[in-house]
Design an enzyme around this catalytic site. Sequence first.
Site, short mmCIF file in Angstrom:
data_model
loop_
_atom_site.label_atom_id
_atom_site.label_comp_id
_atom_site.label_asym_id
_atom_site.label_seq_id
_atom_site.Cartn_x
_atom_site.Cartn_y
_atom_site.Cartn_z
N ASP A 57 0.83 -1.22 0.00
CA ASP A 57 0.00 0.00 0.00
C ASP A 57 0.86 1.27 0.00
O ASP A 57 0.44 2.31 -0.51
CB ASP A 57 -0.95 0.03 1.21
CG ASP A 57 -2.27 -0.67 0.90
OD1 ASP A 57 -2.64 -0.72 -0.30
OD2 ASP A 57 -2.92 -1.17 1.83
N GLU A 63 -3.95 4.28 7.90
CA GLU A 63 -4.81 3.16 7.49
C GLU A 63 -4.54 1.99 8.42
O GLU A 63 -3.39 1.58 8.60
CB GLU A 63 -4.45 2.79 6.04
CG GLU A 63 -5.20 1.57 5.55
CD GLU A 63 -4.62 1.00 4.24
OE1 GLU A 63 -3.81 1.66 3.56
OE2 GLU A 63 -5.00 -0.13 3.93
N ILE A 116 -9.23 -10.16 16.06
CA ILE A 116 -8.49 -10.09 17.33
C ILE A 116 -7.22 -9.27 17.14
O ILE A 116 -6.87 -8.43 17.97
CB ILE A 116 -8.14 -11.52 17.80
CG1 ILE A 116 -9.41 -12.27 18.19
CG2 ILE A 116 -7.16 -11.49 18.98
CD1 ILE A 116 -9.20 -13.71 18.56
N THR A 118 -27.97 -2.92 3.63
CA THR A 118 -27.18 -2.05 4.53
C THR A 118 -26.80 -2.75 5.84
O THR A 118 -26.02 -2.22 6.62
CB THR A 118 -27.98 -0.78 4.91
OG1 THR A 118 -29.11 -1.17 5.68
CG2 THR A 118 -28.41 -0.01 3.68
N CYS A 174 16.84 -6.46 -11.10
CA CYS A 174 17.47 -7.15 -9.98
C CYS A 174 17.82 -8.59 -10.36
O CYS A 174 18.76 -8.79 -11.13
CB CYS A 174 16.61 -7.03 -8.74
SG CYS A 174 17.61 -7.13 -7.24
N GLY A 201 16.44 -10.30 -12.47
CA GLY A 201 16.32 -10.29 -13.93
C GLY A 201 17.62 -9.82 -14.59
O GLY A 201 18.05 -10.35 -15.62
N HIS A 210 15.77 -1.26 -8.35
CA HIS A 210 14.33 -1.41 -8.64
C HIS A 210 13.74 -0.08 -9.11
O HIS A 210 13.24 0.68 -8.28
CB HIS A 210 13.59 -1.88 -7.39
CG HIS A 210 13.92 -3.27 -6.99
ND1 HIS A 210 13.13 -4.35 -7.32
CD2 HIS A 210 14.96 -3.77 -6.30
CE1 HIS A 210 13.67 -5.45 -6.84
NE2 HIS A 210 14.78 -5.13 -6.22
N GLU A 258 11.02 0.41 -10.50
CA GLU A 258 9.55 0.43 -10.34
C GLU A 258 9.10 1.17 -9.08
O GLU A 258 8.00 1.70 -9.04
CB GLU A 258 8.98 -0.99 -10.37
CG GLU A 258 9.28 -1.89 -9.17
CD GLU A 258 10.61 -2.64 -9.26
OE1 GLU A 258 11.51 -2.17 -9.99
OE2 GLU A 258 10.75 -3.67 -8.60
#
Length: 537
Positions: free
Chosen positions: A75, A145, A153, A192, A385, A387, A511, A513
């Site tokens: 996230d 978040e 729990i 709902t 990496c 790759g 990386h 990305e």
Amino acid sequence: MNKFSTKYIFVTGGVTSSLGKGIIAASLGKLLSARGYKVTIQKLDPYINVDPGTMNPYEHGECYVTKDGAETDLDLGHYERFLGNTTSQANNVTTGSIYQTVIKKERKGDYLGKTVQIIPHITDEIKRRIKILGDTNDFDFVITEIGGTVGDIESLPYIEAVRQIKWELENSALYIHLTLVPYLSAAGELKTKPTQHSVKTLLESGIQPDILVCRTEHHLNNSIKEKIALFCNVEKDAVIESIDAKTIYEVPLLMQKESLDKVVLRKLKLDDDTDVKLDKWKDFLFKLNNPNKEINIGLVGKYIKLKDSYKSISEAFIHASTEKNCKVNIKWINAEELTEVNIKEELQDLNGVLVAPGFGDRGIEGKINAIKFVRENNIPFLGICLGMQCAVIEYARNILKMPDANSTEMSLNTAFPVIDIMANQKNIENKGGTMRLGSYNCTLEKNSYSYKAYQKLKIEERHRHRYEFNNKYLKDFNDHGMQCVGKNPDNNLIEIVEVPSHPWFVGVQFHPEYNSNVLNPHPLFSGFVDACLENKL
Ligand code: GLN
């Protein structure tokens, strides 16, 4: 002193998991930053792992690496891609890391003979971690978040901590609860009740949500909103519809249409009349929805059954190709199933191939086969990496004629360890947080595909690896047509290899990305997409 006291927004989720809390948090963050506020988003994860770095991607999706070298929840990638600013270690908190801190303090004797308990010691540590970001005075808003679903729990200490925080911060804190309003086709109705129950569960923990964001497949009409408002003690305009979107990048605009940002500002007693600057975001969305060309790219990896394992890579493709009015279709290719027999059939129609990062030897030969095929057939290639390491191994085996060349990660006894463990990694035993992590400098050679893409000589990229190009073989590679065009200026570690005789063959130890966002596509992904478009012609 900061005149503006930092506002804290807590996002919880109910009814089911996977409702997209991260995207809602990121979208709200986007809307607030589009009004000129400085925003950061934090994720609290309820598992006991100290960080997700030790988890298999099938457990948890991609592990996202921050600039300062934290291995974090995926996230955080969304937060960075939406907001365009960087996150840090402090933006991801896990139950494991909370307990680790508290237990360390207990061993040091910091609790002065007290019994150490969930309340107050664990909850105090959670509150400290939430406030760390606000205390820097760098942010007007900290959106937190809370992972998991209310009633779990595992998330109870987090819920209790944010209940307490609201008492301390009074008007500077706000609760948003994300729920699901399911459609029962047999009844032809939106229901709902799950939302009512979810709010009831929150109320049992002492939290009254201020705003409800309701995920739904059908529009919520007035009477449904009124009903939810009445049963859940929220104002009707604080019942926000979050209808399924074609792309996650549309969600900020959908939230704006529902006035989520205005309701938040009003409830925090802030001006809701300020300009919302979203022009560039809208341009991006328009291009994304109206491409005038497309490319087919193969992504070769071993975790392809869960696309989240390569989230930042697939998003980086969207950013880079959208800028060029191009739609990118990704063909997910299982490295373990790629053999010399099927390789042609699998790869020949692709405009480009990316070989993904990874660990361990499973799928490695398939990756090497793929690289041989694209190198010999002039198909644009980007290796990230592992790759990149596979590209080096393939070149050594087939061009340098080093028959069993390998990485010592896969074969300790190879005669040609062209990829080897980094010297400072040799004696490390613990797995968690011990790789070469985070941002490092790299200097580029001017005459290279990479320089052409970046248009500058000095770059900085994020890393996550233990093995490296073995400089003992540097001359062999250079003499035989694989050039090392990117180096760490401080330790000579090879960061980029290229084959200049190929139309576009680039392998990077880092990386890229992680450094791509909606409004700033990553130069290497852009360069790769350009090469794929050319390859198509
Ligand atoms: N397994 C390789 C290493 O540790 C590559 C890691 C990666 O692809 N992130 O060096």
